[in-house]
Structure formats: C-alpha cells, structure tokens
Scaffold this motif. Structure first.
Motif, PDB file in Angstrom:
ATOM      1  N   ILE A 154      66.911  -9.250 -27.108  1.00  0.00           N
ATOM      2  CA  ILE A 154      65.871  -8.660 -26.592  1.00  0.00           C
ATOM      3  C   ILE A 154      64.607  -8.141 -27.673  1.00  0.00           C
ATOM      4  CG2 ILE A 154      64.935  -6.521 -25.296  1.00  0.00           C
ATOM      5  CD1 ILE A 154      66.910  -8.417 -23.760  1.00  0.00           C
ATOM      6  N   LYS A 155      63.428  -8.513 -27.462  1.00  0.00           N
ATOM      7  CA  LYS A 155      62.363  -8.083 -28.537  1.00  0.00           C
ATOM      8  C   LYS A 155      61.043  -7.298 -27.855  1.00  0.00           C
ATOM      9  CE  LYS A 155      63.696 -12.100 -31.435  1.00  0.00           C
ATOM     10  NZ  LYS A 155      63.044 -13.250 -32.071  1.00  0.00           N
ATOM     11  N   TYR A 156      60.509  -6.472 -28.731  1.00  0.00           N
ATOM     12  CA  TYR A 156      59.509  -5.784 -28.086  1.00  0.00           C
ATOM     13  C   TYR A 156      58.079  -6.459 -28.175  1.00  0.00           C
ATOM     14  CZ  TYR A 156      55.988  -2.116 -27.740  1.00  0.00           C
ATOM     15  OH  TYR A 156      54.804  -1.701 -27.514  1.00  0.00           O
ATOM     16  N   GLU A 157      57.456  -6.663 -27.495  1.00  0.00           N
ATOM     17  CA  GLU A 157      56.164  -7.461 -27.460  1.00  0.00           C
ATOM     18  C   GLU A 157      55.071  -6.496 -27.575  1.00  0.00           C
ATOM     19  OE1 GLU A 157      55.575 -10.588 -28.069  1.00  0.00           O
ATOM     20  OE2 GLU A 157      57.675 -11.228 -27.871  1.00  0.00           O
ATOM     21  N   SER A 158      54.274  -6.172 -28.752  1.00  0.00           N
ATOM     22  CA  SER A 158      53.528  -5.110 -28.512  1.00  0.00           C
ATOM     23  C   SER A 158      52.181  -5.349 -27.987  1.00  0.00           C
ATOM     24  CB  SER A 158      53.087  -4.599 -30.195  1.00  0.00           C
ATOM     25  OG  SER A 158      52.543  -5.797 -30.902  1.00  0.00           O
ATOM     26  N   ASP A 159      51.749  -6.716 -27.937  1.00  0.00           N
ATOM     27  CA  ASP A 159      50.459  -7.248 -27.244  1.00  0.00           C
ATOM     28  C   ASP A 159      50.752  -6.694 -25.828  1.00  0.00           C
ATOM     29  OD1 ASP A 159      50.334  -8.490 -29.556  1.00  0.00           O
ATOM     30  OD2 ASP A 159      50.185 -10.449 -29.154  1.00  0.00           O
ATOM     31  N   SER A 160      51.524  -6.944 -25.257  1.00  0.00           N
ATOM     32  CA  SER A 160      51.907  -6.725 -23.630  1.00  0.00           C
ATOM     33  C   SER A 160      52.671  -5.493 -23.464  1.00  0.00           C
ATOM     34  CB  SER A 160      52.375  -8.087 -23.066  1.00  0.00           C
ATOM     35  OG  SER A 160      53.731  -8.106 -23.470  1.00  0.00           O
ATOM     36  N   ASN A 161      52.921  -4.617 -24.492  1.00  0.00           N
ATOM     37  CA  ASN A 161      53.981  -3.597 -24.143  1.00  0.00           C
ATOM     38  C   ASN A 161      55.115  -3.894 -23.340  1.00  0.00           C
ATOM     39  OD1 ASN A 161      54.510  -0.716 -24.940  1.00  0.00           O
ATOM     40  ND2 ASN A 161      53.683  -0.268 -23.094  1.00  0.00           N
ATOM     41  N   SER A 162      55.877  -4.796 -23.716  1.00  0.00           N
ATOM     42  CA  SER A 162      57.036  -5.191 -22.608  1.00  0.00           C
ATOM     43  C   SER A 162      58.188  -5.910 -23.621  1.00  0.00           C
ATOM     44  CB  SER A 162      56.667  -6.445 -21.780  1.00  0.00           C
ATOM     45  OG  SER A 162      56.154  -7.745 -22.625  1.00  0.00           O
ATOM     46  N   LEU A 163      59.310  -5.978 -22.872  1.00  0.00           N
ATOM     47  CA  LEU A 163      60.307  -6.440 -23.482  1.00  0.00           C
ATOM     48  C   LEU A 163      60.748  -7.897 -22.799  1.00  0.00           C
ATOM     49  CD1 LEU A 163      62.560  -3.101 -23.007  1.00  0.00           C
ATOM     50  CD2 LEU A 163      61.535  -3.958 -25.213  1.00  0.00           C
ATOM     51  N   ARG A 164      60.978  -8.489 -23.968  1.00  0.00           N
ATOM     52  CA  ARG A 164      61.071 -10.017 -23.553  1.00  0.00           C
ATOM     53  C   ARG A 164      62.332 -10.714 -24.027  1.00  0.00           C
ATOM     54  NH1 ARG A 164      57.142 -13.323 -21.854  1.00  0.00           N
ATOM     55  NH2 ARG A 164      58.343 -15.176 -22.755  1.00  0.00           N
ATOM     56  N   GLY A 165      62.803 -11.729 -23.704  1.00  0.00           N
ATOM     57  CA  GLY A 165      64.160 -12.347 -24.006  1.00  0.00           C
ATOM     58  C   GLY A 165      64.253 -13.885 -23.917  1.00  0.00           C
ATOM     59  N   VAL A 166      65.036 -14.732 -24.372  1.00  0.00           N
ATOM     60  CA  VAL A 166      65.109 -15.794 -24.161  1.00  0.00           C
ATOM     61  C   VAL A 166      66.596 -16.283 -24.332  1.00  0.00           C
ATOM     62  CG1 VAL A 166      64.696 -18.342 -24.979  1.00  0.00           C
ATOM     63  CG2 VAL A 166      62.628 -16.735 -25.283  1.00  0.00           C
ATOM     64  N   VAL A 167      67.308 -16.944 -23.442  1.00  0.00           N
ATOM     65  CA  VAL A 167      68.658 -17.335 -23.639  1.00  0.00           C
ATOM     66  C   VAL A 167      68.833 -18.154 -24.634  1.00  0.00           C
ATOM     67  CG1 VAL A 167      70.453 -18.387 -22.547  1.00  0.00           C
ATOM     68  CG2 VAL A 167      69.227 -16.939 -21.210  1.00  0.00           C
ATOM     69  N   GLU A 168      69.754 -17.758 -25.709  1.00  0.00           N
ATOM     70  CA  GLU A 168      69.960 -18.510 -27.071  1.00  0.00           C
ATOM     71  C   GLU A 168      71.196 -19.428 -27.012  1.00  0.00           C
ATOM     72  OE1 GLU A 168      67.700 -17.720 -29.481  1.00  0.00           O
ATOM     73  OE2 GLU A 168      66.833 -16.000 -28.669  1.00  0.00           O
ATOM     74  N   GLY A 169      70.851 -20.439 -27.764  1.00  0.00           N
ATOM     75  CA  GLY A 169      71.949 -21.617 -27.966  1.00  0.00           C
ATOM     76  C   GLY A 169      72.094 -22.573 -26.959  1.00  0.00           C
ATOM     77  N   ILE A 170      71.169 -22.636 -25.983  1.00  0.00           N
ATOM     78  CA  ILE A 170      70.897 -23.865 -25.078  1.00  0.00           C
ATOM     79  C   ILE A 170      69.687 -24.602 -25.346  1.00  0.00           C
ATOM     80  CG2 ILE A 170      72.513 -22.792 -23.621  1.00  0.00           C
ATOM     81  CD1 ILE A 170      70.236 -22.193 -21.693  1.00  0.00           C
ATOM     82  N   ASP A 171      69.721 -25.943 -24.964  1.00  0.00           N
ATOM     83  CA  ASP A 171      68.333 -26.389 -25.153  1.00  0.00           C
ATOM     84  C   ASP A 171      67.285 -26.327 -23.919  1.00  0.00           C
ATOM     85  OD1 ASP A 171      68.877 -28.044 -27.354  1.00  0.00           O
ATOM     86  OD2 ASP A 171      70.332 -29.552 -26.483  1.00  0.00           O
ATOM     87  N   ASP A 172      68.036 -25.840 -23.042  1.00  0.00           N
ATOM     88  CA  ASP A 172      66.991 -25.346 -21.486  1.00  0.00           C
ATOM     89  C   ASP A 172      66.161 -24.320 -22.032  1.00  0.00           C
ATOM     90  OD1 ASP A 172      67.826 -27.933 -19.977  1.00  0.00           O
ATOM     91  OD2 ASP A 172      69.363 -26.723 -19.134  1.00  0.00           O
ATOM     92  N   TYR A 173      65.245 -23.905 -21.450  1.00  0.00           N
ATOM     93  CA  TYR A 173      64.162 -22.938 -21.762  1.00  0.00           C
ATOM     94  C   TYR A 173      64.486 -21.753 -20.598  1.00  0.00           C
ATOM     95  CZ  TYR A 173      60.717 -19.935 -23.396  1.00  0.00           C
ATOM     96  OH  TYR A 173      59.970 -18.602 -23.821  1.00  0.00           O
ATOM     97  N   VAL A 174      64.943 -20.800 -20.751  1.00  0.00           N
ATOM     98  CA  VAL A 174      65.204 -19.579 -20.135  1.00  0.00           C
ATOM     99  C   VAL A 174      64.794 -18.461 -20.527  1.00  0.00           C
ATOM    100  CG1 VAL A 174      67.044 -18.381 -18.481  1.00  0.00           C
ATOM    101  CG2 VAL A 174      67.245 -20.919 -19.014  1.00  0.00           C
ATOM    102  N   ASP A 175      63.527 -17.791 -20.035  1.00  0.00           N
ATOM    103  CA  ASP A 175      63.318 -16.660 -20.537  1.00  0.00           C
ATOM    104  C   ASP A 175      63.296 -15.492 -19.413  1.00  0.00           C
ATOM    105  OD1 ASP A 175      61.012 -17.492 -19.312  1.00  0.00           O
ATOM    106  OD2 ASP A 175      59.634 -16.942 -20.740  1.00  0.00           O
ATOM    107  N   PHE A 176      62.735 -14.406 -19.597  1.00  0.00           N
ATOM    108  CA  PHE A 176      62.353 -13.159 -19.019  1.00  0.00           C
ATOM    109  C   PHE A 176      61.554 -11.929 -19.681  1.00  0.00           C
ATOM    110  CE2 PHE A 176      66.306 -12.896 -21.200  1.00  0.00           C
ATOM    111  CZ  PHE A 176      66.615 -11.388 -21.565  1.00  0.00           C
ATOM    112  N   GLU A 177      61.128 -11.181 -18.997  1.00  0.00           N
ATOM    113  CA  GLU A 177      60.513  -9.892 -19.477  1.00  0.00           C
ATOM    114  C   GLU A 177      60.625  -8.968 -18.370  1.00  0.00           C
ATOM    115  OE1 GLU A 177      56.270  -9.721 -20.176  1.00  0.00           O
ATOM    116  OE2 GLU A 177      56.321 -12.118 -19.186  1.00  0.00           O
ATOM    117  N   SER A 178      60.257  -7.603 -19.239  1.00  0.00           N
ATOM    118  CA  SER A 178      60.268  -6.654 -18.149  1.00  0.00           C
ATOM    119  C   SER A 178      59.532  -5.321 -19.003  1.00  0.00           C
ATOM    120  CB  SER A 178      61.554  -5.827 -17.897  1.00  0.00           C
ATOM    121  OG  SER A 178      61.424  -4.582 -17.198  1.00  0.00           O
ATOM    122  N   ASP A 179      58.498  -4.527 -18.168  1.00  0.00           N
ATOM    123  CA  ASP A 179      57.683  -3.567 -18.878  1.00  0.00           C
ATOM    124  C   ASP A 179      58.821  -2.170 -18.766  1.00  0.00           C
ATOM    125  OD1 ASP A 179      55.531  -5.233 -18.627  1.00  0.00           O
ATOM    126  OD2 ASP A 179      54.917  -4.393 -16.506  1.00  0.00           O
TER     127      ASP A 179
END
Length: 95
Positions: free
Chosen positions: A15-40
C-alpha cells in the motif's frame, strides 16, 4: 515485515500513499496481469484489496483463464554480501 504489505488468497500488495490525489493505492505484486485498487479511506483499503483479488479471480473464471500465481519458480543465486544487504533493504522498503 512492513505494515503496508497485505496478503489475501496468496496474493500480496504494498500500500502506497499518493500525495497528488490524497489516496491510498496498491497493485497486486508478482503476477503479469495488472490488478490495482485505491481508496480515499484508510479504513477501506483492505476491503478494496480483497475486492480487487476477488474480481480478478472471478474474471479469470468467467473468461476461462488460469489465474496467475505469485512467483511460481525458484530463484537461487550467489552474490556478494554487500549486494545482498542492499537488495534486502530495497525490498523491505516496498519498492
């Protein structure tokens, strides 16, 4: 282990903090498919991660695709202790 690393059904994210959007984001690691999500909301980030993994698994089932698995193989090498330390510190910082 870092407190910002989550695991669900064998999938991991950092989980990483994105200061531009003031949100939390994540990407599922270790796979070739792209799966991401975010929340305020800090309170909702875990459920967003779970939903992203569940949606990914459901999508794979729907299209008849085998879901990617994290790090399927083995990786064994010999390196200098100094490089090992640098790599371990970098990995521990969640990239």
């Amino acid at each position: 282990m870092n407190n910002n690393i989550l695991e669900y059904k064998g999938y991991h994210t950092c989980i990483k903090y994105e200061s531009d959007s003031n949100s939390l984001r994540g990407v599922v690691e270790g796979i070739d498919d792209y799966v991401d999500f975010e929340s305020d909301s800090l309170a909702d980030i875990v459920s967003e991660f779970h939903s992203a993994v569940d949606d990914y698994l459901e999508f794979c089932k729907k299209v008849g695709k085998q879901p990617e698995k994290e790090y399927k193989g083995s990786f064994n090498i010999r390196i200098k202790p100094e490089l090992h330390r640098k790599l371990a510190l970098e990995a521990d910082s969640c990239g």
